[in-house]
Design a protein around this motif. Structure first.
Motif, short mmCIF file in Angstrom:
data_model
loop_
_atom_site.label_atom_id
_atom_site.label_comp_id
_atom_site.label_asym_id
_atom_site.label_seq_id
_atom_site.Cartn_x
_atom_site.Cartn_y
_atom_site.Cartn_z
N GLU A 189 55.49 -12.35 123.52
CA GLU A 189 55.82 -12.43 122.11
C GLU A 189 55.55 -13.81 121.52
O GLU A 189 55.42 -13.96 120.30
CB GLU A 189 57.29 -12.06 121.90
CG GLU A 189 57.60 -10.61 122.24
CD GLU A 189 59.09 -10.31 122.12
OE1 GLU A 189 59.89 -11.27 122.07
OE2 GLU A 189 59.44 -9.12 122.09
N LEU B 27 51.39 -13.49 121.09
CA LEU B 27 50.83 -12.35 120.37
C LEU B 27 51.73 -12.03 119.18
O LEU B 27 52.96 -12.04 119.31
CB LEU B 27 50.73 -11.12 121.27
CG LEU B 27 49.70 -11.14 122.41
CD1 LEU B 27 49.86 -9.90 123.27
CD2 LEU B 27 48.28 -11.22 121.87
N SER B 28 51.11 -11.74 118.05
CA SER B 28 51.90 -11.29 116.91
C SER B 28 52.48 -9.92 117.22
O SER B 28 52.07 -9.24 118.16
CB SER B 28 51.03 -11.23 115.65
OG SER B 28 50.08 -10.17 115.77
N GLN B 29 53.44 -9.52 116.41
CA GLN B 29 54.05 -8.20 116.61
C GLN B 29 53.00 -7.10 116.55
O GLN B 29 53.01 -6.16 117.36
CB GLN B 29 55.12 -7.96 115.53
CG GLN B 29 56.44 -7.54 116.11
CD GLN B 29 57.50 -7.36 115.03
OE1 GLN B 29 57.21 -7.42 113.84
NE2 GLN B 29 58.72 -7.12 115.45
N GLU B 30 52.08 -7.22 115.61
CA GLU B 30 51.02 -6.22 115.46
C GLU B 30 50.08 -6.23 116.66
O GLU B 30 49.69 -5.18 117.17
CB GLU B 30 50.24 -6.50 114.18
CG GLU B 30 49.18 -5.46 113.87
CD GLU B 30 48.45 -5.73 112.57
OE1 GLU B 30 47.39 -5.13 112.35
OE2 GLU B 30 48.95 -6.55 111.77
N GLN B 31 49.69 -7.43 117.11
CA GLN B 31 48.80 -7.53 118.28
C GLN B 31 49.47 -6.97 119.52
O GLN B 31 48.83 -6.28 120.32
CB GLN B 31 48.40 -8.99 118.50
CG GLN B 31 47.45 -9.56 117.47
CD GLN B 31 47.25 -11.05 117.64
OE1 GLN B 31 48.17 -11.79 118.02
NE2 GLN B 31 46.04 -11.51 117.36
#
Length: 252
Positions: A142, A145-149
């Protein structure tokens, strides 16, 4: 109204049998593990799933609309192609849809993996975390990486694809090229539109949905890239056949 053709009838029967098996055996999990198309990096993936997934469906409405489209458009196309060519075309469109979808998933997966690698996470360790449990991941991801990624990366690894939509999109393209002046209507928009405009319009909407993630007529988990892939495969086959083998009555 034209009588149903042999290959379409047999495809309908196989799809219905597979659907009954899915809802009857192992609460659906067993059939999904065996026959749904999983991401190739996932240990549940098997090569035969590239074909078997197109005979699987996720619910009553899913199979109903796909089989209705297969009957409605497939019968007319098979009458022009003949049984063997139609079956080849149908399976090829479904296979093309699956391969293009897998390619799209690989791009998403390796995009996330490369970020993790650059941040010091070893590929073997990442794979171990991914395979340790459904939708479980190392919370340290986390931070990089972004939440979307993260959702995309883990979601792709655990993805399953089912349905005949890719193959049927190919059949739709064939119908549009064979019967361009036929008039079609959407159930909720009862305005007759010629097939040569209607079918490209549906494909364009699928392409927009694939790019934006915005759903117009289908559930949000629809594999729009697979729809476009099936349509593209069908178009390429039709383009080649019309240049080399086309006969006004049928392909022999």
């Amino acid at each position: 109204m034209n009588n149903i053709t042999d290959t379409v009838k047999h495809l309908l029967i196989v799809n219905v049998i597979m659907f009954i098996g899915t809802i009857s055996i192992g609460n659906g999990t067993l059939f999904y593990d065996w026959f749904a198309l999983h991401f190739p990096k996932n240990e549940v993936f098997q090569p035969w799933q590239i074909f078997t997934h197109m005979f699987m469906h996720g619910g009553v409405m899913h199979i109903f609309f796909n089989m209705f489209a297969l009957w409605m458009f497939g019968t007319a196309v098979e009458q022009r192609f003949g049984s063997k060519k139609f079956l080849f075309f149908y399976l090829s469109s479904g296979l093309g849809a699956a391969l293009i979808m897998i390619g799209y998933y690989y791009i998403q997966f390796y995009s996330g993996l490369s970020i993790l690698n650059e941040s010091g996470f070893d590929t073997a360790q990442v794979n171990e975390v991914l395979t340790s449990g459904y939708n479980r991941y190392d919370t340290r991801w986390e931070a990089v990486l972004s939440q979307e990624q993260l959702a995309s990366f883990v979601g792709v690894f655990n993805s399953t694809m089912v349905g005949a939509s890719g193959a049927i999109m190919g059949v739709l393209v064939a119908f549009g090229m064979l019967y361009p002046e036929s008039k079609l209507m959407l159930i909720f928009l009862p305005i007759p539109i010629k097939a040569k405009y209607f079918i490209p319009g549906i494909i364009i909407l699928d392409l927009i949905s694939a790019i934006t993630g915005q759903s117009f007529f289908s559930p949000s988990n629809t594999a729009y890239v697979a729809h476009v892939g099936g349509a593209l495969t069908g178009f390429l086959i039709m383009w080649y056949w019309k240049r080399t083998q086309f006969n006004q009555n049928r392909w022999d």
